[in-house]
Design an enzyme around this catalytic site. Sequence first.
Site, PDB file in Angstrom:
ATOM      1  N   ASP A 104       0.925  -1.111   0.009  1.00 24.90           N
ATOM      2  CA  ASP A 104      -0.031  -0.056   0.210  1.00 24.90           C
ATOM      3  C   ASP A 104       1.040   1.348  -0.178  1.00 24.90           C
ATOM      4  O   ASP A 104       1.385   1.567  -1.121  1.00 24.90           O
ATOM      5  CB  ASP A 104      -1.083  -0.085   1.094  1.00 24.90           C
ATOM      6  CG  ASP A 104      -1.968   1.020   1.281  1.00 24.90           C
ATOM      7  OD1 ASP A 104      -2.499   1.507   0.229  1.00 24.90           O
ATOM      8  OD2 ASP A 104      -2.389   1.258   2.525  1.00 24.90           O
ATOM      9  N   PHE A 153     -10.099  -0.086  -0.313  1.00 25.96           N
ATOM     10  CA  PHE A 153      -9.770  -1.239   0.548  1.00 25.96           C
ATOM     11  C   PHE A 153     -10.342  -2.564  -0.063  1.00 25.96           C
ATOM     12  O   PHE A 153     -11.734  -2.519  -0.543  1.00 25.96           O
ATOM     13  CB  PHE A 153     -10.610  -0.995   1.906  1.00 25.96           C
ATOM     14  CG  PHE A 153      -9.808  -1.965   2.996  1.00 25.96           C
ATOM     15  CD1 PHE A 153      -8.617  -1.301   3.578  1.00 25.96           C
ATOM     16  CD2 PHE A 153     -10.643  -2.894   3.632  1.00 25.96           C
ATOM     17  CE1 PHE A 153      -8.244  -2.275   4.588  1.00 25.96           C
ATOM     18  CE2 PHE A 153     -10.150  -3.567   4.664  1.00 25.96           C
ATOM     19  CZ  PHE A 153      -8.928  -3.465   5.150  1.00 25.96           C
ATOM     20  N   ILE A 154      -9.431  -3.610   0.312  1.00 32.43           N
ATOM     21  CA  ILE A 154      -9.978  -4.877  -0.357  1.00 32.43           C
ATOM     22  C   ILE A 154      -9.706  -5.977   1.054  1.00 32.43           C
ATOM     23  O   ILE A 154      -9.074  -5.714   2.018  1.00 32.43           O
ATOM     24  CB  ILE A 154      -9.132  -5.191  -1.277  1.00 32.43           C
ATOM     25  CG1 ILE A 154      -7.759  -5.489  -1.184  1.00 32.43           C
ATOM     26  CG2 ILE A 154      -9.562  -4.616  -2.771  1.00 32.43           C
ATOM     27  CD1 ILE A 154      -6.738  -6.032  -2.185  1.00 32.43           C
TER      28      ILE A 154
END
Length: 176
Positions: A104, A153-154
């Site tokens: 990220d 977001f996952i």
Amino acid sequence: MIQIHDKHFVPFISAEDIDAVLTKMALKAEEDHKGEIPVFIGVLNGSFMVVSDFVKKYTQPCEVSFVKLSSYEGTTSTNQVKQLIGLNQSLEGRSVVVIEDIVDTGNTVAELKKIFEGHNVKQLKIATLFFKPEAYKQDIALDYVGFEIPNKFIVGYGLDYDELGRNLPEVYQVQQ
Ligand code: IMP
Ligand code: MG
């Protein structure tokens, strides 16, 4: 659509697509490690599924290990130092491939790079199933990237939302 805690998630990447991308990553890693035995090091907790499926597609001899990065607080809460837990072998002179579930901001990758360089490895490569280029703040090159994804977001396939969702065999994206 699924719900985890307070959020709703929609299907994003199927188990079949993950499988196909891991095959490509493993093939590339094989080509890069001809004549040597790499050490694949998964970063827990998130990477357990990636590592498991990735190494099954790697057809040449390899070692597999896991570490955990813990942050303990120094003298002030802003003075956080990351510490590696679980490394119980010498990596001196070895070709190491760190396997991450997701990159990220890149803070974790930067910490890992710093730590592994202290172990006198021959070569350090970074593999990640998911990469969010819009969020990435480092200039460290990533060697094997499965999917470049938007900065949303996952969950699933090892990735959690507040510890839930890791067991999902496919990946879901938060609904906004
Ligand atoms: P970093 O910002 O690259 O250091 O990533 C830190 C950690 O945040 C990752 O290892 C994941 O555990 C977590 N993370 C970042 N993005 C997501 C996401 O979309 N879903 C679940 N966890 C995430
Ligand atoms: Mg998490």
